[in-house]
Design a protein around this motif. Structure first.
Motif, short mmCIF file in Angstrom:
data_model
loop_
_atom_site.label_atom_id
_atom_site.label_comp_id
_atom_site.label_asym_id
_atom_site.label_seq_id
_atom_site.Cartn_x
_atom_site.Cartn_y
_atom_site.Cartn_z
N SER A 1 0.82 -1.20 0.00
CA SER A 1 0.00 0.00 0.00
C SER A 1 0.86 1.26 0.00
N ILE A 2 1.87 1.28 0.86
CA ILE A 2 2.77 2.44 0.93
C ILE A 2 3.39 2.70 -0.44
N THR A 3 3.90 1.63 -1.05
CA THR A 3 4.59 1.77 -2.34
C THR A 3 3.62 2.30 -3.40
N ASN A 4 2.43 1.72 -3.46
CA ASN A 4 1.45 2.19 -4.44
C ASN A 4 1.12 3.67 -4.25
N ILE A 5 0.95 4.07 -3.01
CA ILE A 5 0.59 5.47 -2.76
C ILE A 5 1.74 6.41 -3.11
N LEU A 6 2.98 5.99 -2.79
CA LEU A 6 4.14 6.83 -3.13
C LEU A 6 4.26 6.99 -4.64
N ILE A 7 3.94 5.93 -5.38
CA ILE A 7 3.99 6.00 -6.84
C ILE A 7 2.86 6.91 -7.35
N GLU A 8 1.68 6.70 -6.79
CA GLU A 8 0.52 7.52 -7.14
C GLU A 8 0.81 9.01 -6.94
N LYS A 9 1.50 9.32 -5.85
CA LYS A 9 1.77 10.72 -5.52
C LYS A 9 3.00 11.26 -6.25
N GLY A 10 3.65 10.39 -6.99
CA GLY A 10 4.84 10.83 -7.72
C GLY A 10 6.08 11.01 -6.85
N VAL A 11 6.04 10.49 -5.63
CA VAL A 11 7.23 10.59 -4.77
C VAL A 11 8.33 9.69 -5.30
N ILE A 12 7.94 8.49 -5.74
CA ILE A 12 8.89 7.59 -6.42
C ILE A 12 8.22 7.11 -7.71
N SER A 13 9.05 6.68 -8.66
CA SER A 13 8.47 6.18 -9.92
C SER A 13 8.61 4.66 -9.97
N VAL A 14 7.77 4.04 -10.79
CA VAL A 14 7.83 2.58 -10.95
C VAL A 14 9.22 2.17 -11.43
N ASP A 15 9.76 2.94 -12.39
CA ASP A 15 11.07 2.59 -12.95
C ASP A 15 12.17 2.59 -11.91
N GLU A 16 12.23 3.67 -11.15
CA GLU A 16 13.34 3.72 -10.17
C GLU A 16 13.16 2.68 -9.08
N LEU A 17 11.93 2.37 -8.76
CA LEU A 17 11.69 1.32 -7.77
C LEU A 17 12.19 -0.03 -8.31
N GLY A 18 11.83 -0.31 -9.58
CA GLY A 18 12.25 -1.56 -10.20
C GLY A 18 13.77 -1.67 -10.22
N ARG A 19 14.42 -0.59 -10.65
CA ARG A 19 15.90 -0.60 -10.72
C ARG A 19 16.48 -0.81 -9.33
N ARG A 20 15.90 -0.11 -8.35
CA ARG A 20 16.44 -0.21 -7.00
C ARG A 20 16.25 -1.60 -6.41
N MET A 21 15.12 -2.22 -6.73
CA MET A 21 14.89 -3.57 -6.23
C MET A 21 15.91 -4.54 -6.82
N GLU A 22 16.23 -4.32 -8.10
CA GLU A 22 17.28 -5.17 -8.71
C GLU A 22 18.62 -4.95 -8.02
N ASP A 23 18.92 -3.68 -7.73
CA ASP A 23 20.18 -3.37 -7.02
C ASP A 23 20.24 -4.07 -5.67
N VAL A 24 19.12 -4.02 -4.96
CA VAL A 24 19.09 -4.64 -3.63
C VAL A 24 19.38 -6.14 -3.75
N CYS A 25 18.75 -6.78 -4.74
CA CYS A 25 18.96 -8.22 -4.94
C CYS A 25 20.41 -8.51 -5.29
N ALA A 26 20.96 -7.68 -6.20
CA ALA A 26 22.35 -7.87 -6.63
C ALA A 26 23.29 -7.73 -5.44
N ARG A 27 23.01 -6.74 -4.60
CA ARG A 27 23.84 -6.50 -3.41
C ARG A 27 23.81 -7.72 -2.50
N ARG A 28 22.63 -8.30 -2.36
CA ARG A 28 22.48 -9.48 -1.52
C ARG A 28 23.29 -10.65 -2.07
#
Lengths: 99, 214
Positions: free
Chosen positions: A67-94
């Motif tokens: 819910s938090i993520t959807n609302i942040l995207i809705e409000k333009g605080v974060i974008s779907v693209d940057e979230l996707g890239r960041r999630m990949e980064d987090v996985c790679a880091r792990r």
């Protein structure tokens, strides 16, 4: 939900995992007077938007972060693209860390 | 953040691994999302890494011990109890406990009335005085059934409320939280404030149990 039929109260408890506390802390900061990025009502609306099927499949904090993520995207605080890239980064880091 | 800590009830105490985000189970998409969202918000300056760390620490320090201290004082000090019933947050402050800004209202159990709290909408809870809520408080079964059949639900917790005692169920909201002032058990007259605070368990402040003499 109040008044609906349901089974017995399952009294077993789990301790809060660190990631769950992180979700909780993120939410509290976002709803805090100091920031007010999201309201508690918006969070709840976001959870209800997940729909009854998803609601039952996800755990409590899985619903929250969704819910938090959807609302942040809705409000333009974060974008779907940057979230996707960041999630990949987090996985790679792990993986690098061998986790 | 310290590497290990105790959560309220000793039954649940344990140490966390040194890296705070590493879980015992497999990494799920939601854990990854949580880390990514947190990092992005910090980068964008919505809040700082220090804010996030401090908030997690503050969540960790809250436990039913605080609620128990306030209840014990209310049992022992009639004037404090009056202030507590009027304004829980201000009364807690007197004991050096930060109960936050969301108003908490105390509901008193007596020989005529037994109170129980719920949040049917989500999971509102007096967490500043009781810590994070137990899983069952947030679960469908408790939230849907306690408003319809409180006696039945309480029985599942081993709490039998006499049929001549009225049960009142209080539905919490985001703007108003409740906590139960349990009845002081008979035979505790000689006990000091610290001893009394120790017998006030979390569930009795939710109202699903009563406080018993040790």
């Amino acid at each position: 939900m109040g008044g609906l039929e349901a089974g017995p109260v399952e009294q077993s408890e789990h301790d809060y995992a660190p990631w769950e506390k992180r979700v909780d802390a993120i939410m509290r900061l976002l709803t805090g007077k100091q920031y007010e990025v999201i309201t508690v009502d918006e969070l709840r609306r976001g959870i209800e938007d997940l729909g009854p099927g998803v609601y039952d499949e996800l755990s409590y904090y899985e619903r929250w972060i969704s819910s938090i993520t959807n609302i942040l995207i809705e409000k333009g605080v974060i974008s779907v693209d940057e979230l996707g890239r960041r999630m990949e980064d987090v996985c790679a880091r792990r993986e690098e860390a061998g986790i | 953040m310290s590497d290990s800590h105790i959560h309220g009830d000793d039954k649940w105490s344990h140490s966390h691994p040194k890296q705070p985000d590493i879980e015992d189970g497999p990494l799920t998409d939601y854990m990854v999302m949580t880390e990514a969202v947190g990092d992005l918000l910090i980068e964008k300056g919505v809040f700082s890494a220090g804010d996030l760390r401090a908030m997690i620490e503050s969540i960790d320090t809250k436990s039913p011990t605080d609620g128990g201290r306030v209840i014990a004082r209310a049992w022992l000090d009639q004037e404090f109890k009056v202030r507590f019933m009027e304004d829980v947050n201000a009364a807690a402050e007197e004991l050096g406990i930060d109960a936050g800004t969301i108003p908490i209202r105390a509901v008193e159990n007596t020989s005529e009335v037994h109170n129980v709290i719920v949040c049917t909408l989500c999971s509102c809870y007096p967490r500043m005085l009781l810590g994070l809520p137990p899983d069952w408080y947030k679960a469908r079964a408790y939230r849907s059934r306690v408003v319809r059949d409180p006696r039945g639900v309480l029985r599942e917790f081993g709490t039998e409320i006499s049929s001549d005692v009225e049960i009142r169920v209080h539905d919490s909201t985001a703007d108003l939280r409740y906590m139960v002032l349990p009845m002081r058990p008979d035979g505790t007259e000689g006990m000091g404030e610290g001893e009394l605070a120790a017998i006030v368990n979390r569930d009795s402040m939710i109202g699903v149990t009563t406080v018993r003499k040790p």
